[in-house]
Design a protein around this motif. Structure first.
Motif, PDB file in Angstrom:
ATOM      1  N   PRO A 339       0.709  -1.161  -0.119  1.00 14.69           N
ATOM      2  CA  PRO A 339       0.004  -0.142  -0.048  1.00 14.69           C
ATOM      3  C   PRO A 339       0.923   1.116  -0.020  1.00 14.69           C
ATOM      4  CG  PRO A 339      -0.554  -1.469   1.600  1.00 14.69           C
ATOM      5  CD  PRO A 339       0.560  -2.088   1.069  1.00 14.69           C
ATOM      6  N   ILE A 340       2.146   1.107   0.415  1.00 15.01           N
ATOM      7  CA  ILE A 340       3.077   2.240   0.464  1.00 15.01           C
ATOM      8  C   ILE A 340       3.822   2.504  -0.571  1.00 15.01           C
ATOM      9  CG2 ILE A 340       4.813   3.528   1.792  1.00 15.01           C
ATOM     10  CD1 ILE A 340       4.356   1.343   4.066  1.00 15.01           C
ATOM     11  N   CYS A 341       4.457   1.308  -1.434  1.00 12.50           N
ATOM     12  CA  CYS A 341       5.388   1.428  -2.376  1.00 12.50           C
ATOM     13  C   CYS A 341       4.890   1.048  -3.739  1.00 12.50           C
ATOM     14  CB  CYS A 341       6.719   0.618  -2.202  1.00 12.50           C
ATOM     15  SG  CYS A 341       7.375   1.060  -0.434  1.00 12.50           S
ATOM     16  N   GLY A 342       3.712   0.393  -3.868  1.00  9.26           N
ATOM     17  CA  GLY A 342       3.250   0.011  -5.109  1.00  9.26           C
ATOM     18  C   GLY A 342       3.745  -1.432  -5.488  1.00  9.26           C
ATOM     19  N   LEU A 343       3.590  -1.771  -6.753  1.00 11.52           N
ATOM     20  CA  LEU A 343       3.846  -3.491  -7.029  1.00 11.52           C
ATOM     21  C   LEU A 343       5.407  -3.638  -7.086  1.00 11.52           C
ATOM     22  CD1 LEU A 343       2.308  -6.213  -7.527  1.00 11.52           C
ATOM     23  CD2 LEU A 343       3.392  -5.896  -9.736  1.00 11.52           C
ATOM     24  N   ASP A 344       6.048  -3.051  -8.230  1.00 13.70           N
ATOM     25  CA  ASP A 344       7.417  -3.692  -8.451  1.00 13.70           C
ATOM     26  C   ASP A 344       8.404  -3.347  -7.300  1.00 13.70           C
ATOM     27  OD1 ASP A 344       5.749  -3.495 -11.138  1.00 13.70           O
ATOM     28  OD2 ASP A 344       7.767  -4.648 -11.598  1.00 13.70           O
ATOM     29  N   LYS A 345       8.129  -2.028  -6.566  1.00 19.70           N
ATOM     30  CA  LYS A 345       9.279  -1.439  -5.846  1.00 19.70           C
ATOM     31  C   LYS A 345       8.963  -2.493  -4.503  1.00 19.70           C
ATOM     32  CE  LYS A 345       9.970   3.162  -6.712  1.00 19.70           C
ATOM     33  NZ  LYS A 345       9.415   4.660  -6.724  1.00 19.70           N
ATOM     34  N   SER A 346       7.839  -2.855  -4.306  1.00 21.55           N
ATOM     35  CA  SER A 346       7.654  -3.775  -2.974  1.00 21.55           C
ATOM     36  C   SER A 346       8.112  -4.932  -3.161  1.00 21.55           C
ATOM     37  CB  SER A 346       6.012  -3.739  -2.578  1.00 21.55           C
ATOM     38  OG  SER A 346       5.444  -2.352  -2.600  1.00 21.55           O
ATOM     39  N   ILE A 347       8.179  -5.610  -4.383  1.00 19.22           N
ATOM     40  CA  ILE A 347       8.691  -6.995  -4.741  1.00 19.22           C
ATOM     41  C   ILE A 347       9.996  -6.844  -4.551  1.00 19.22           C
ATOM     42  CG2 ILE A 347       9.045  -8.815  -6.562  1.00 19.22           C
ATOM     43  CD1 ILE A 347       6.094  -8.026  -7.562  1.00 19.22           C
ATOM     44  N   ASN A 348      10.657  -5.796  -5.204  1.00 19.45           N
ATOM     45  CA  ASN A 348      12.228  -5.585  -5.026  1.00 19.45           C
ATOM     46  C   ASN A 348      12.680  -5.508  -3.545  1.00 19.45           C
ATOM     47  OD1 ASN A 348      12.199  -6.188  -7.917  1.00 19.45           O
ATOM     48  ND2 ASN A 348      12.358  -3.740  -8.443  1.00 19.45           N
ATOM     49  N   PHE A 349      11.942  -4.397  -2.823  1.00 21.53           N
ATOM     50  CA  PHE A 349      12.356  -4.217  -1.643  1.00 21.53           C
ATOM     51  C   PHE A 349      12.377  -5.430  -0.601  1.00 21.53           C
ATOM     52  CE2 PHE A 349      10.915   0.486  -1.849  1.00 21.53           C
ATOM     53  CZ  PHE A 349      12.354   0.719  -2.392  1.00 21.53           C
ATOM     54  N   THR A 350      11.135  -6.278  -0.827  1.00 17.76           N
ATOM     55  CA  THR A 350      10.830  -7.519  -0.158  1.00 17.76           C
ATOM     56  C   THR A 350      11.895  -8.327  -0.286  1.00 17.76           C
ATOM     57  OG1 THR A 350       8.538  -7.375  -0.479  1.00 17.76           O
ATOM     58  CG2 THR A 350       9.439  -9.409   0.005  1.00 17.76           C
ATOM     59  N   ASN A 351      12.459  -8.602  -1.851  1.00 12.60           N
ATOM     60  CA  ASN A 351      13.690  -9.517  -2.042  1.00 12.60           C
ATOM     61  C   ASN A 351      14.952  -9.259  -1.026  1.00 12.60           C
ATOM     62  OD1 ASN A 351      12.246 -11.527  -3.344  1.00 12.60           O
ATOM     63  ND2 ASN A 351      12.775 -10.197  -5.097  1.00 12.60           N
ATOM     64  N   ILE A 352      15.037  -7.707  -1.142  1.00  9.45           N
ATOM     65  CA  ILE A 352      16.443  -7.236  -0.435  1.00  9.45           C
ATOM     66  C   ILE A 352      16.255  -7.414   1.211  1.00  9.45           C
ATOM     67  CG2 ILE A 352      17.696  -5.120   0.228  1.00  9.45           C
ATOM     68  CD1 ILE A 352      16.708  -3.847  -2.570  1.00  9.45           C
ATOM     69  N   ILE A 353      15.018  -7.271   1.545  1.00  5.03           N
ATOM     70  CA  ILE A 353      14.879  -7.247   3.150  1.00  5.03           C
ATOM     71  C   ILE A 353      14.897  -8.733   3.567  1.00  5.03           C
ATOM     72  CG2 ILE A 353      13.071  -6.971   5.118  1.00  5.03           C
ATOM     73  CD1 ILE A 353      12.101  -4.714   3.460  1.00  5.03           C
TER      74      ILE A 353
END
Ligand SMILES: Cc1cc2nc3c(=O)[nH]c(=O)nc-3n(C[C@H](O)[C@H](O)[C@H](O)COP(=O)(O)OP(=O)(O)OC[C@H]3O[C@@H](n4cnc5c(N)ncnc54)[C@H](O)[C@@H]3O)c2cc1C
Ligand code: SF4
Ligand code: SF4
Ligand code: SF4
Length: 373
Positions: A339-353
């Motif tokens: 809900p904060i970052c949208g789709l692609d950014k959330s997927i990428n951030f999730t993988n980093i985290i």
């Protein structure tokens, strides 16, 4: 008022059942399609609550026959998700002046169920589409068609449950076929992903079939985007079970007993064949769950290469025929970020985290090992 506390699947049966038309299907903060009630028009009849498959003890059937199978037509096998069983069913329905419902994307990337009317339509329904389709807009149409012919509906188990809730009593003319279902991401995620790729016009979106396991987007029969399932952001997140709808993580249909007459899937865990020499690249699993399903299989088997297998062989090798996947850490992080970052950014951030989390876990284990010596 909430229609179900039990993880709405978005089947839309409640909306169709409402006598005052005060339910509309809209997106929640995770972009999942869920029902919203206009309380000013609601007469508190509870029809929606009683129709919802998530609120009911459903009746499931135990598969009693199992086949490995594929279409005799090589074109079906090449272009379908696995053995082209749904494609064979669609053609058989059309040839016998009966009805078949499957789904495809329109030019605005909306995935919708529709009535197949031609060989061109058959080519549209082929292949797995890895997002959630709108099936509820055709439930009433199916009800009408059942009055003058046989209807085959292919969809995810929760869609079959939604349709059956609307049809009511068992109808001899309805043959339901469910896909073994890994989980479906809200369709809005795919739209956002394609938008982020800066693609404006599309004719076809493929995940399986001719370019198997690659997200392939075509315009005017030309490939304008193609990436492997491990490289494409959306496709890799789909396989990592990161972006499914919430209801998919504890799906009540992910088990050996089934909601439909026939279940179709990829035949993972298939052992050596006994009577067939040449193996298809992507053989299908067919589970026969009811006598109506068996009768229908006997009608279409002339178009298939098939062999009878042990039911347990079919069930054991397929994760989603045993249990739901559960919500993993990646899915939890993604749902927080989306809900904060949208789709692609959330997927990428999730993988980093997630990678940082794994590194910290490993480091902690090493330190603990060191101090305990
Ligand atoms: C989201 C999804 C997840 C899946 N997960 C698994 C899994 O974990 N394990 C497994 O063994 N099999 C899974 N399958 C099923 C498998 O990939 C094939 O769809 C199945 O074997 C049918 O192949 P086919 O060649 O007979 O179908 P085809 O002849 O290629 O026809 C495909 C049929 O599936 C329908 N369909 C496609 N996408 C959707 C959708 N999003 N919603 C509803 N209906 C749809 C089409 O309308 C058509 O009727 C999944 C399918 C989908 C759509
Ligand atoms: S209680 Fe009745 S009127 Fe109100 S939303 Fe549900 S079905 Fe519609
Ligand atoms: S599961 Fe289906 S019937 Fe139940 S609330 Fe959700 S959309 Fe409505
Ligand atoms: S995993 Fe279950 S809830 Fe999710 S789409 Fe498939 S059948 Fe429906």
């Amino acid at each position: 008022m909430k229609i179900t506390k039990n993880n709405c699947t978005g089947c839309g049966a409640c909306m169709i059942s409402c006598p005052t038309g005060c339910i509309s299907m809209r997106e929640n903060k995770l972009s999942e399609i869920v029902p919203y009630i206009n309380l000013e028009k609601c007469i508190a009849c509870k029809k929606c609550v009683n129709t919802c498959p998530q609120n009911k003890q459903l009746s499931y059937s135990t598969p009693y026959k199992c086949y490995v199978a594929w279409s005799k037509k090589s074109d079906d096998r090449i272009k379908s998700a696995s053995g082209g069983i749904a494609t064979v069913m669609a053609r058989y329905q059309l040839e016998n002046n009966n009805y078949f419902y499957g789904c495809d994307y329109d030019c605005n990337i909306n995935l919708k169920h529709f009535l197949v009317n031609s060989e061109k339509d058959i080519s549209k329904i082929r292949g797995s589409k890895y997002s959630q389709s709108n099936s509820y807009d055709i439930y009433l149409d199916v009800k009408e068609k059942l009055k003058d012919g046989k209807v085959v509906f292919v969809g995810t188990p929760c869609q079959v449950a939604g349709l059956k809730s609307i049809i009511g009593k068992s109808n001899e003319n309805l043959i339901t076929v469910d896909l073994v279902c890994h989980g479906t991401p809200p369709n809005e995620y795919l739209k956002k992903h394609i938008h982020n790729l800066n693609i404006k016009k599309i004719d076809k979106i493929l995940f399986r079939g001719e370019y198997d396991q690659k997200l392939t987007i075509l315009e005017n029969e030309n490939i304008i985007y193609q990436k492997d399932k491990t490289k494409d952001t959306y496709f890799s997140a789909f396989y990592a079970n990161m972006i499914s709808r919430n209801s998919c993580y504890d799906c009540k249909y992910a088990k050996g007993s089934r909601i439909s007459d026939i279940t179709i899937a990829d035949f993972w865990g298939l052992k050596k064949l006994n009577n067939i020499d040449k193996m298809s690249n992507r053989p299908s699993l067919i589970l026969i769950n009811t006598d109506r399903g068996l009768k229908y299989f006997n009608e279409i088997k002339q178009y298939l290469i098939y062999e009878k297998r042990d039911v347990q062989e079919g069930i054991k090798g397929n994760g989603r025929l045993n249990n739901p996947p559960g919500k993993n850490i990646k899915a939890k992080i993604f749902q927080f970020l989306y809900p904060i970052c949208g789709l692609d950014k959330s997927i990428n951030f999730t993988n980093i985290i997630f990678n940082i989390y794994i590194h910290i876990k490993k480091l902690r284990a090493r330190l603990q090992n060191l101090y305990s010596k």
